[in-house]
Design an enzyme around this catalytic site. Structure first.
Site, short mmCIF file in Angstrom:
data_model
loop_
_atom_site.label_atom_id
_atom_site.label_comp_id
_atom_site.label_asym_id
_atom_site.label_seq_id
_atom_site.Cartn_x
_atom_site.Cartn_y
_atom_site.Cartn_z
N LEU A 51 2.99 68.86 -13.65
CA LEU A 51 2.10 69.69 -13.86
C LEU A 51 1.88 69.83 -15.57
O LEU A 51 3.05 70.10 -16.25
CB LEU A 51 2.23 70.86 -13.21
CG LEU A 51 1.41 72.27 -13.96
CD1 LEU A 51 0.02 72.05 -13.59
CD2 LEU A 51 1.97 73.41 -13.09
N SER A 52 0.69 69.78 -16.05
CA SER A 52 0.56 70.26 -17.47
C SER A 52 1.43 69.46 -18.37
O SER A 52 1.35 68.19 -18.49
CB SER A 52 0.87 71.63 -17.62
OG SER A 52 0.46 72.33 -18.87
N ALA A 53 2.40 70.13 -19.21
CA ALA A 53 3.36 68.98 -19.99
C ALA A 53 4.14 68.19 -19.21
O ALA A 53 4.32 67.06 -19.44
CB ALA A 53 4.37 70.14 -20.84
#
Length: 496
Positions: free
Chosen positions: A165-167
């Protein structure tokens, strides 16, 4: 992904960037507060998680946590799951829904964890070449975790997957590019294209306004990161909310362009489908007609991971910061990869329902017999062991043969229609063959206790089951333990 904040590795760089770091941290705090994304990340301490303290040189200074469901069979798949900024391994474990499917489909989970020692906001450093390239930094640490888990659980090296997720998604894209020989598939949730950024300033550009490169230019970045001569690529799922203001939705388009180009296919979807939660699925088939890239666009969803709390077969997860109630992305991704036993990206999907009542009717030292309720319209049934098809039968029963003694295997069954389309897989059951096959483990006294084969009392180590003395509890004393019965170990230094 609140802030792609990197640790600077030289004294000179630290002095030059200290002021910038202070400003960036303050700026991201303001951004997080205005968008409601501030969270206090709990430490990974969930009872079902196990920390593995020794898994290689660990150049990226990461922590390794694992989850293995009861009855995990030999040659089961392995899924690596990377948390986002301000999160932890236990946070991702608790909210993402992946443990539910690890239990039902029988695969092991690896949950790497970074910290503020690496990055001020506990982000994986997806935007630093020294951490996201093959054989370096955090990327190498994650690869070493895979190697450790494969050895520990006997995982099938052909079925290792990664999601984030995300980073964590940005790092996932880079891991897929750097290690296509390791990962059979990936899922990039609210993330960015591989090699989009190699600096903090470029990271912001990628997040808010990604470069509009051609598919070939994006694909070249993957090919440059991969080992020379790579011709086999992972199957990639891309998840993106249309109202994401932290990672712009344009990133999903660039990701699609990147991975379809790598696969040598066009950017026009082979099919589209409307799913629950306002989700549109666009599928891009390879030259054999199998899904190679899937894009899930969720209308109105902001920055986060898509979950769908509930007890239904297609539901999962719990809501929280970055965990948004729309659709169970973990279920859809697991099915895309074939973890549900349907082969993923390989079988033609059918409309027949999942067989019910799958049970183990009997076992011997080398066989496992199964039965289930017949499905109307089924011409035959496909039987899967550990996610791989092992047989086909026209009756609602099957006996699997040639198995190892005293070993646990996971099974699912799917109905096949007259056109050969495979329906939804059943719930998984575990079958354990009779007898027992002794296994041996050589390690330090300390590691034997960490791995659950021994225990310590008063600074001394004792084998579980037999309670044989093994000497001081430390990393210097090494013994071989032989498991002669489930959870019963004896010292076998003279030979095993």
């Amino acid at each position: 992904m609140t802030e792609p904040h990197s640790p600077f590795r030289t004294t000179t760089a630290r002095r030059l960037t200290r002021g910038l770091r202070h400003w960036a941290t303050a700026a991201v705090g303001a951004l997080a507060l205005t968008t409601g994304l501030v969270a206090t990340a709990p430490q990974a301490s969930a009872a079902d998680l196990t920390q593995v303290t020794s898994f290689g040189s660990n150049p990226g200074n990461l922590s390794m946590y694992t989850y293995a469901p009861d009855g995990l069979p030999a040659d089961a798949p392995l899924v690596v799951a990377l948390h986002g900024c301000t999160q932890s391994a236990s946070d991702y474990y608790s909210h993402s829904g992946w443990p539910k499917f690890a239990d039902s489909y029988k695969f092991a989970l690896v949950l790497p964890q970074t910290s503020s020692a690496n990055n001020a906001n506990s982000c994986f450093n997806w935007f630093q070449s020294g951490d996201s390239s093959r054989g370096q930094g955090e990327a190498l640490s994650i690869k070493q975790m895979v190697d450790k888990a494969v050895a520990q659980y006997g995982s099938d090296t052909r079925r290792v997957y990664i999601t984030g997720l995300s980073a964590g998604a940005g790092m996932t894209a880079n891991m897929l590019a750097a290690y296509p020989d390791v990962f059979a598939g990936g899922s990039i949730d609210s993330g960015l294209p591989a090699s989009c950024a190699t600096s903090t300033s470029a990271a912001y550009t990628c997040m808010y306004s990604p470069p509009d490169k051609t598919p070939a230019q994006w694909g070249d970045l993957v090919r440059a990161a991969a080992p020379a001569g790579t011709t086999s690529w992972p199957r990639v799922a891309i998840w993106q909310g249309t109202s994401d203001t932290t990672v712009a939705p344009a990133n999903a388009t660039e990701l699609r362009d990147q991975w379809t180009d790598v696969w040598g296919i066009g950017q026009t979807p082979s099919s589209t489908e409307s799913l629950t939660g306002g989700t549109t699925l666009s599928v891009y088939d390879d030259t054999a007609g199998k899904p190679a890239v899937e894009v899930y666009s969720i209308s109105g969803m902001q920055h986060g991971l898509a979950v769908d709390p509930g007890s239904g077969a297609e539901q999962c997860g719990t809501t929280g910061t970055y965990y948004l109630d729309t659709i169970c992305s973990s279920y859809q991704t697991a099915r895309f990869w074939g973890l549900d036993g349907t082969g993923g990206g390989g079988e033609t999907p059918g409309s027949l329902p999942a067989p019910t009542g799958l049970t183990v009717s009997g076992t011997t030292d080398t066989t496992a017999s199964l039965k289930w309720n017949a499905v109307d319209g089924a011409a035959s049934y496909a039987v899967y062991r550990g996610g791989s098809k092992v047989g086909t039968t026209t009756s609602a029963s099957y006996t699997d043969t040639g198995l190892a003694t005293g070993t646990t295997y996971g099974y699912t069954v799917a109905a096949v229609d007259s056109a050969g389309a495979v329906g939804t897989a059943s719930a998984s059951v575990s079958a354990t063959t009779t007898g027992y096959t002794p296994t041996c483990h050589t390690a330090s006294n300390y590691q034997q206790t960490v791995d659950g084969r021994a225990h310590q009392s008063g600074g001394y180590t004792y084998a579980n089951g037999s309670n044989e003395a093994m000497g001081l509890w430390n990393t210097l004393t090494t013994h071989t333990l032989k498991e002669t019965a489930p959870d019963y170990y004896v010292v076998a230094d003279s030979g095993c």
